[in-house]
Design an enzyme around this catalytic site. Sequence first.
Site, PDB file in Angstrom:
ATOM      1  N   PRO A   1       0.798  -1.235   0.000  1.00 53.03           N
ATOM      2  CA  PRO A   1       0.000   0.000   0.000  1.00 53.03           C
ATOM      3  C   PRO A   1       0.831   1.286   0.000  1.00 53.03           C
ATOM      4  CG  PRO A   1       0.097  -0.877   2.211  1.00 53.03           C
ATOM      5  CD  PRO A   1       0.799  -1.880   1.345  1.00 53.03           C
ATOM      6  N   GLY A   2       2.164   1.161   0.120  1.00 50.60           N
ATOM      7  CA  GLY A   2       2.991   2.359  -0.017  1.00 50.60           C
ATOM      8  C   GLY A   2       3.860   2.711   1.165  1.00 50.60           C
TER       9      GLY A   2
ATOM     10  N   TRP B   1       6.811   1.456   2.165  1.00 47.76           N
ATOM     11  CA  TRP B   1       8.223   1.606   1.783  1.00 47.76           C
ATOM     12  C   TRP B   1       8.410   2.898   0.984  1.00 47.76           C
ATOM     13  CZ3 TRP B   1      11.892  -2.965   0.441  1.00 47.76           C
ATOM     14  CH2 TRP B   1      11.986  -3.824   1.536  1.00 47.76           C
TER      15      TRP B   1
ATOM     16  N   ASP C   1       2.921  -1.160  -8.677  1.00 48.12           N
ATOM     17  CA  ASP C   1       2.276  -2.345  -8.108  1.00 48.12           C
ATOM     18  C   ASP C   1       1.075  -2.748  -8.961  1.00 48.12           C
ATOM     19  OD1 ASP C   1       2.377  -3.761  -5.083  1.00 48.12           O
ATOM     20  OD2 ASP C   1       0.489  -4.005  -6.136  1.00 48.12           O
TER      21      ASP C   1
ATOM     22  N   ASP D   1       1.618  -4.474 -13.557  1.00 49.64           N
ATOM     23  CA  ASP D   1       2.419  -5.628 -13.165  1.00 49.64           C
ATOM     24  C   ASP D   1       3.885  -5.343 -13.447  1.00 49.64           C
ATOM     25  OD1 ASP D   1       3.626  -8.061 -12.736  1.00 49.64           O
ATOM     26  OD2 ASP D   1       2.354  -9.193 -14.127  1.00 49.64           O
ATOM     27  N   PHE D   2       4.686  -5.239 -12.394  1.00 46.03           N
ATOM     28  CA  PHE D   2       6.094  -4.909 -12.577  1.00 46.03           C
ATOM     29  C   PHE D   2       6.797  -5.886 -13.505  1.00 46.03           C
ATOM     30  CE2 PHE D   2      10.441  -6.006 -11.291  1.00 46.03           C
ATOM     31  CZ  PHE D   2      11.086  -4.840 -11.650  1.00 46.03           C
TER      32      PHE D   2
ATOM     33  N   LYS E   1      13.005  -8.897  -1.132  1.00 48.42           N
ATOM     34  CA  LYS E   1      12.511  -9.848  -0.131  1.00 48.42           C
ATOM     35  C   LYS E   1      12.571 -11.248  -0.712  1.00 48.42           C
ATOM     36  CE  LYS E   1       8.078  -9.834   1.236  1.00 48.42           C
ATOM     37  NZ  LYS E   1       6.936  -9.355   2.045  1.00 48.42           N
TER      38      LYS E   1
END
Length: 246
Positions: A86-87, A89, A115, A132-133, A197
């Site tokens: 949701p933002g 980072w 995102d 979509d990245f 991650k």
Amino acid sequence: MLTGLQIRTLSTCVKTLRKVSPNDLKSKIKGVSSQHWLSRQLSDPYVEKAKRMNYRCRSAFKLVEIDDRFKILHPGHVVVDCGASPGSWTQVAVKRVNSDGANQTLAKGTVCSIDKQHIYPIEGAVIFGNMDFTAPESQKSLTDFLNDEKVHAVLSDMAPNATGIRELDNENMLKLCYAVLRFAVQVSRKEASVLVKMWQCGSTKKLEADMARFYDNVKVVKPNSSRMDSAEIFLLGRNFKGLKDS
């Protein structure tokens, strides 16, 4: 041969089972899971801290801890946040690189956030929502916006939707990490950083080794704000070596 009592008991059991539908079972299981999640949230100090500091979720503190320790974000830096919704980072990155211009005495940076989901606007960030990245056209939108400007840091807190099959989930997670790595080495300037991650699994060492081909220093990091019962870790590559000219 069944006795009259056994027949009546069996009949009662069958009627009871008929009343329990698969949806009932799912709702009960979901209810237990939701109660566990709620209990964990209420007892989590980072959840309350995120509310006080106006972060969109507790994951902000993972990036805060990593950056406090390794200093990968600085005023004036250009940053791409992959899987940003949701933002939280993005919120951290905006302040660290001063992309909102809040401090007029420091260089003003740039933060791009992308995102699949919608991302509500964040002052100081350029939002690429519902994209979509991993799709080539999405990455082209990012590079077109950057207009050949090289990036100081590529960040990813992305994770795939869980299937419940560990091997498949690990494979999907690894694909996301390599998508970020491939993008990072194409858009990064020398000495840049990449942070992804990952889940602890048999492929972690291979990813670490492949990152080391492009970055002078690669570390596995587990911030304190990452729950201890979670398999998540973060791989941080620093000092991008640059791509050799062919």
